[in-house]
Design an enzyme around this catalytic site. Sequence first.
Site, mmCIF file in Angstrom:
data_model
loop_
_atom_site.group_PDB
_atom_site.id
_atom_site.type_symbol
_atom_site.label_atom_id
_atom_site.label_comp_id
_atom_site.label_asym_id
_atom_site.label_seq_id
_atom_site.Cartn_x
_atom_site.Cartn_y
_atom_site.Cartn_z
ATOM 1 N N SER A 103 0.821 -1.207 0.000
ATOM 2 C CA SER A 103 0.000 0.000 0.000
ATOM 3 C C SER A 103 0.860 1.265 0.000
ATOM 4 C CB SER A 103 -0.942 -0.043 1.205
ATOM 5 O OG SER A 103 -1.882 0.992 1.167
ATOM 6 N N ASP A 244 -2.212 6.270 -3.541
ATOM 7 C CA ASP A 244 -1.094 5.606 -2.870
ATOM 8 C C ASP A 244 -0.583 4.466 -3.753
ATOM 9 O OD1 ASP A 244 -3.268 3.907 -2.511
ATOM 10 O OD2 ASP A 244 -2.608 3.225 -0.549
ATOM 11 N N ASP A 246 -0.954 1.289 -4.075
ATOM 12 C CA ASP A 246 -1.860 0.327 -4.715
ATOM 13 C C ASP A 246 -3.180 0.964 -5.114
ATOM 14 O OD1 ASP A 246 -2.812 0.601 -2.113
ATOM 15 O OD2 ASP A 246 -3.426 -1.481 -1.947
ATOM 16 N N ASP A 248 -5.745 2.293 -3.648
ATOM 17 C CA ASP A 248 -7.033 2.079 -2.996
ATOM 18 C C ASP A 248 -7.416 3.246 -2.092
ATOM 19 O OD1 ASP A 248 -5.259 1.645 -0.922
ATOM 20 O OD2 ASP A 248 -6.113 -0.275 -0.294
#
Length: 448
Positions: A103, A244, A246, A248
């Site tokens: 993340s 960010d 990833d 999400d």
Amino acid sequence: MSRKYFGTDGIRGRANTPPMTPEIAMRLGMAAGKYFRRDESRRHSVVIGKDTRLSGYMLEPALVAGFTSVGMDVTLFGPLPTPGVAMMTTSLRADLGVMISASHNAFEDNGIKLFGPDGYKLSDEIELEIESRMDRALDDKLAAPSALGRARRVDDAQARYVEIVKATFPRGMRLSGLRVCVDCANGAAYKVAPTALYELGAEVFPIGVSPDGFNINSEVGSTDTRALREAVLKYRADIGIALDGDADRCILIDEKGDTIDGDQLIGMIATHWKERDLLAKNGVVATVMSNLGLEKHLAAMGLSLERTKVGDRYVVERMRDGGFNLGGEQSGHIVLSDYTTTGDGLIAALQVLAVMVGSEKPLSKISRVFEPIPQKLVNVRYSGGDPLENETVQETISAVEGRLGKAGRLVIRKSGTEPLIRVMAEAEKADDMEKAVNEVADAVRSAS
């Protein structure tokens, strides 16, 4: 039952150090594959996506080895946002979805997130069951040579995700005339985010789109918006979107260079959806970290705020249980369950852009729907033991909570991914807030 591998969001740690080693990744693939491969009358499949960090090249083949060794077929996407993996899990009717990402963390870390066949993150119970199988995975019976799984790589996963994302934008509405800066954090969305925005008609100025395996989240992205702010002012953009690693979560920058966090995004979308009768159950879901100002703003509109533990998976669980369609975190995880099963930074940003286009107002005029109550978060690193069990720490917490009363809040929790105690305080007066958070943080440091 205590957890050995899984934390608040899958398994995470420093790359090539337990639990982020190839061996443990392979055992995870074997254990999860065994768990989801219960019907021997058909083939079973798993899809795997990843972000751009270097260690993904190490963990991906280890997972493939684990899954194929127990007879699971594997489909590899390459770099794809976490929500894209969740979407593709259901779209391809896979038994399991896997995202390799840490993340917002630096490249030295990595993680593995799992999604069930419905596209939702696994429950605590399923994760614990998989954990119990991991340590004995190498001793379990493997698939026969003729029953081994196959692995294939697909090239159009990113294009599929772009089309899904674009379909969430109001039909007939365009971004023509808008100048949009998007910071992809040198992560999983470095291709898909600029493409989706461009195809919807925006003039796009991308940054953080040159991943090299080491620079993910480095001085870019939702946890460091300085570069995006500079880009917004430089290009006179109407909005800046910071994703960010990833993708999400998202944080926005308005045309004046000011930051808009997840709480304000939740408040803005809730206000907009309430006016158009789109908000389910007259409420939203957020975590204990969301600002008290958001709760008061929602209450003034006759809306409830349901609070959960920190972690978007807990937000999603409460949304599903209660029938809510909007939830999220102050950090920028915004969950819109009409469209997705997990946080999606790009889809959340498109909802804001739709409000901008529909209202014909600049972002600065529509994005701050409430006045935040003074709030401060301090992270205290510790080593060994549990500072929260210390008697002095407990007495300090009790005293501070008593002093704040109903005019403020104190939230103390352990990080699920790092050896940190997070101390957050809110109070109507900034001085009271500062005193509260510093007292507790100092007590935790002394006990560490």
